[in-house]
Design an enzyme around this catalytic site. Sequence first.
Site, mmCIF file in Angstrom:
data_model
loop_
_atom_site.group_PDB
_atom_site.id
_atom_site.type_symbol
_atom_site.label_atom_id
_atom_site.label_comp_id
_atom_site.label_asym_id
_atom_site.label_seq_id
_atom_site.Cartn_x
_atom_site.Cartn_y
_atom_site.Cartn_z
ATOM 1 N N ASP A 188 25.641 43.749 18.005
ATOM 2 C CA ASP A 188 24.889 42.648 17.386
ATOM 3 C C ASP A 188 23.925 43.147 16.306
ATOM 4 O OD1 ASP A 188 26.178 41.332 19.374
ATOM 5 O OD2 ASP A 188 24.414 40.295 20.142
ATOM 6 N N ASP A 200 34.156 35.846 22.992
ATOM 7 C CA ASP A 200 33.262 36.996 23.170
ATOM 8 C C ASP A 200 33.535 37.703 24.504
ATOM 9 O OD1 ASP A 200 31.152 38.715 23.120
ATOM 10 O OD2 ASP A 200 29.614 37.203 22.760
#
Length: 756
Positions: free
Chosen positions: A571, A508
């Site tokens: 997200d 990430d």
Amino acid sequence: MKKSNFVLYALTLLVFLSCQRAPSGSKTDLSVPWRFHSGDDPAWIAASFDDSKWEQINPTDIWEHQGYKNLDGFAWYRIRVAIPHSLTDDAVIKDSLQIRLGKIDDYDQVFLNGELIGENGINIAVKTEPRPDFFKGHSCWELDRRYVLAVNDPRIHWDQENVIAVRAYDQGGAGGMFSKPFDIGMVDLPDQIKFDFSQGGFAFEGDSLTSKQFAITNVSKKENFKGMLTIRAARCDNGNQLFKQQTALNITPDTRTVFTVNIKKDLAVPAILYFSFIEINSGREVSEQLEMPYILTPKPGKAPRINGASVFGVRPWSPFLYKVAATGEPPLIYSAENLPEGLHLHADDGLITGLVSKKGDYKVKLKVTNKVGTDEREFTIKCGDLISLTPPMGWNSWNVWGLSVSDKKVRQAADAFVSSGLINHGWTYINIDDGWEDKHDKNGNILTNYKFPNMKEMCNYIHSLGLKVGIYSSPGPRTCGGYEGSYTFEEKDAQHYADWGIDYLKYDWCSYGGIAPNPSDYQLKFPYREMQKYIRKVKRDIHYSLCQYGMGDVWKWGNEVDGNSWRTTGDIEDSWESLSGIGFSQSQCSPFSAPGRWNDPDMLVVGQLGWGPKLHYTRLTPNEQYTHMSLWALLAAPLLIGCDLTQMDAFTLSLLTNDEVLAINQDPLGKQASQVFKSDVCQIWGRDLADGSKAIGLFNLSEDPQSVDVKLDDPGLKGRWMMRDVWPQKDLGLVQTHFSMNVPPHGARLLVLRKD
Ligand code: GLA
């Protein structure tokens, strides 16, 4: 109407039967064009400012959809509007006026006739200077912008022209005003009395729906409301009433009272609960409706049935672990013909383990037997360079536990894969997201924090169940949750993951933004190449999942850095805006998806979620959840469940165990669906399947039921097709030229057309 090389549609939009919303009371509509200007200038506050040369904009949709694609930062909206005194005539609550401005992404200051009246959803009751740093802090994009003024507030110019000026600031991504409602009116009963369904999901006992808790809140500090509460349920298909109950209520000021409604409904029938409170004195009504879960997935039969992908990729000499997924009455006996040398199938649990040394395609025949019968299936093991030949299916800790993930919670998830039967439908990975890390020690070894006392032992345990394990890190010095990342420790970290027995790495970007603040194409790829170099050195197959939110159109180059999947968006959250915004924008990525190279529109938001430690039931309606699963299946998306598996209800389980839906996701051709038709209310997505069939999703993006008429005009669709309704697993008969289908609000129909 749009012609595509897949299907040509004529779309007829019909509203059918019940399940409608009630109209609103007397209001001045603000969902009309506003004046719009990017930038920021204090002169734009003034009522007298001449904005007539500004562009016009629709306030109910983000500015990116209206020609301002790369606009981040400040922009202003202005409108001139009369506020007639007649608005007060039929008001139940006579002393307060409200201005509703949908939602604003991310921050706002609202001025009425040159004076500040609201900021980021909070009323400014008295004359106040605008705060210069109103656009810093946590994004306010999801807040309703409802600004309330006392009727005698001098900032309102009754029966005259009023100027509303909105200063918006977008910190990135989607920006500006959007959503609904946009109006000016008196504060009404529905603004004071609220039904609240966030208590949790519907209660199930085994497979039966039993009850639902809800609360009634009176937000008024002084008003008492007496009236009648009516709850009724009606079927969506024919409007027939299923039950009705009434209770007299006296709702005192500033209270929240919890009630339970007991449900009587056939589990398979789509139905809606209607809640209504009618206030005695005014006769005004507050109403809400709630979709009840309905289960379409048939229960697995007693006879054996082999599920899961029909193809599996492994690299030579990598440890092989594959669980044959099968349902049927236990005990099941597993066997296989033509397994490559070096592999062994365990007859009692269906685990295939060992090592394959030679590259090649091995056509294996799997067999599962019980006392009722036998099922056989061809299964291809491709030993070569490419892994993850079908999208990974598993669980990830983030959407449920956030940073509160622990060894115990991860083991519980693994156990639940087995006890709930998810493992029998092909669910495999148990992925730990952010929150497991401690520091690197002085020798550069990554340490786990106190929540993960022994990572290797935990991985062994998960493997012993026939499942695989995933982990998370960042190429930056810190993860998004503030834990230690892999920056400068890539090689050692990769080795550690392999030693522990890790099978999946989510990598990430997070604080790598500090190292490459305005990354060039090269810089976007560099940290991903760097880690993959070491991942490929270890003697394990590790699915490499890039997470950098779609930057630099990662779908165009994710395969270049040897990623197996890549997040295409920010997200996801459990809201229709988030789900539909992400899901329906994936067509541009479709051409880049292929076996071993998957576009990842982020994880599933069904069941009990919360980003931990406090959980709530998904805010998606049942129909929205059908849309979620249908679309993710069509998109060949990695399927990562994001909920607490120990508290899974029958509805959530039914969404995750429909083998025909999962088979579309796992189709070995690996061709992601693309959008083939779009109108204001409906979309159609289609995908080719390996056996020549077509998977089609009909999606209703509106809040009303729609009937979709599909025409099969494309040369590739000539002939007769057997149409399968995938969720209930039923053939609907032959189609040749066209067919029509009802699609519920925010819902989906998933179909497969097979050559007759
Ligand atoms: C980012 C990712 C999420 C999750 C968190 C963890 O926000 O996009 O999926 O991994 O970081 O901190």
